[in-house]
Design an enzyme around this catalytic site. Structure first.
Site, short mmCIF file in Angstrom:
data_model
loop_
_atom_site.label_atom_id
_atom_site.label_comp_id
_atom_site.label_asym_id
_atom_site.label_seq_id
_atom_site.Cartn_x
_atom_site.Cartn_y
_atom_site.Cartn_z
NE ARG A 1 4.54 -0.66 8.58
CZ ARG A 1 3.64 -0.41 7.62
NH1 ARG A 1 2.75 0.56 7.76
NH2 ARG A 1 3.65 -1.11 6.50
CG HIS B 1 7.29 -2.19 2.74
ND1 HIS B 1 6.93 -3.20 3.62
CD2 HIS B 1 6.14 -1.49 2.48
CE1 HIS B 1 5.64 -3.11 3.88
NE2 HIS B 1 5.14 -2.09 3.19
CD GLN C 1 3.53 -3.14 -0.77
OE1 GLN C 1 3.01 -2.83 0.28
NE2 GLN C 1 2.81 -3.51 -1.82
CG ASP D 1 5.63 4.57 -1.69
OD1 ASP D 1 4.52 4.83 -1.19
OD2 ASP D 1 6.63 4.26 -1.00
CB CYS E 1 3.08 0.03 -1.73
SG CYS E 1 3.59 1.72 -1.38
NE ARG F 1 2.18 -6.32 2.18
CZ ARG F 1 2.30 -5.32 3.05
NH1 ARG F 1 1.91 -4.11 2.72
NH2 ARG F 1 2.86 -5.50 4.25
N1 CP Z 1 1.46 -0.86 1.81
C1 CP Z 1 1.47 -0.89 3.15
O1 CP Z 1 2.42 -1.34 3.80
O2 CP Z 1 0.34 -0.38 3.72
P1 CP Z 1 0.14 -0.05 5.27
O3 CP Z 1 1.09 1.07 5.62
O4 CP Z 1 -1.31 0.34 5.40
O5 CP Z 1 0.46 -1.28 6.07
N1 NVA Z 2 7.23 4.61 1.56
C1 NVA Z 2 6.01 4.53 2.33
C2 NVA Z 2 5.41 3.17 2.21
C3 NVA Z 2 4.13 2.98 2.96
C4 NVA Z 2 3.59 1.60 2.84
C5 NVA Z 2 6.32 4.84 3.78
O1 NVA Z 2 7.35 4.39 4.28
O2 NVA Z 2 5.55 5.56 4.39
#
Ligand code: CP
Ligand code: NVA
Length: 303
Positions: A104, A131, A134, A221, A261, A289
């Protein structure tokens, strides 16, 4: 399916996508019935996180344990990717220890570089642009609830961000009609939308009601993503009204599924009552997930 990395849904064929969906369903049933499914014995997944996480971290780590393997968590202060050493060297070294890498990161180019230099599969656990894990869980959840995907209408209310981009890519792959409502200036990436429009309908509106009308699924989101803390105040002003609440659900229809999400900012992009109400599949979506990623890992990492 032959898949070396999973950086974007666009790397999947439609057949490969359905293989993941079927495997996820079968692994979920195995877990529920207590049937052992240790298909990755002694394999290790390296997990590189430059941003916080609840769902991604725990679902990958627990998923690896259930598959008979193990996960190593490397947080922002552990390897200091790109700071203490280059992404190239991290990819070259880490892939000599582990059997797969999930990362990430901020810039999408970083995950592409990791995938380029690693000799083991690399999975995108979120970048500023995409993502994809997701989206796999999301479409698995939609399929579980609606028993079909092609021809459904998915309405996304919010920012043209990483989550929206992966939903658009997946909609194009399986023929879901995608409608989006965002304030002017926050539209999704043009190239990505134009690519998707070759396979499905992608409509972009500036009024939530227009996108939500007749939708089978309404999805939202956060207005400001991780890394956008400095513009969060400004975005709050622009996004006011881009919210999934009871009034919007009435426009969509009584059978609409509500998705997010997570994490959620209640009374910004969604009301708490709707997120926890009868149309919500949000917590099923969070659980999925793990099932979708276990399917992905089992296809990527088995020898
Ligand atoms: N939806 C999601 O990716 O959650 P986290 O940021 O908690 O991993
Ligand atoms: N768009 C959000 C998604 C989190 C899972 C972010 O990038 O923070």
């Amino acid at each position: 399916m032959k898949l070396e990395n999973f950086v974007s849904v666009n790397q999947l064929t439609e057949e490969g996508f359905w293989e993941i969906m079927e495997t996820a369903g079968s692994l979920k049933r195995d877990l529920r019935s207590g049937k052992s499914h240790k298909v990755l014995p002694d394999r290790t997944l390296g997990m590189v996180f430059l941003k916080p996480s609840l769902r991604t971290r725990v679902s990958f780590e627990v998923g690896m344990t259930q598959l008979g393997g193990h996960a190593v968590y490397l947080g922002p202060d552990d390897i200091k990717l790109g700071e203490r050493e280059t992404t190239e060297d991290v990819g070259l070294v880490l892939s000599r220890y582990v059997d797969g890498i999930m990362a990430r990161v901020f810039e999408h180019e970083i995950i592409e570089a990791l995938a380029k230099y690693s000799s083991v599969p690399v999975v995108n656990g979120l970048t500023d642009f995409l993502h994809p894990c997701q989206a796999l869980a999301d479409f698995f959840t939609i399929y579980e609830n609606k028993r079909e995907l092609t021809g459904l209408k998915l309405a996304f209310i919010g920012d043209g961000n990483n989550v929206a981009h992966s939903l658009i890519n997946t909609s194009a792959l399986v023929g879901v009609d995608f409608a989006m409502a965002c304030p002017g200036g926050y539209e999704p990436n043009d190239n990505l939308v134009n690519r998707a429009r070759k396979s499905t309908s992608v409509e972009i509106y500036h009024e939530p009601e227009e996108a939500a009308r007749g939708a089978d699924v309404v999805y939202t989101d956060v207005w400001a993503s991780m890394g956008e803390e400095d513009v969060a105040g400004q975005k709050k002003g622009s996004f006011e009204g881009f919210r999934i609440d009871q009034d919007l659900l009435e426009i969509a229809g009584s059978d609409v599924s509500v998705m997010h999400c997570l994490p959620a900012h209640y009374d910004e992009e969604i009301s708490q009552a709707v997120a926890h109400g009868p149309n919500s599949v949000i917590f099923e979506q969070a659980e999925n997930r793990m099932h979708a990623q276990k399917a992905l890992l089992s296809l990527l990492m088995s020898r």
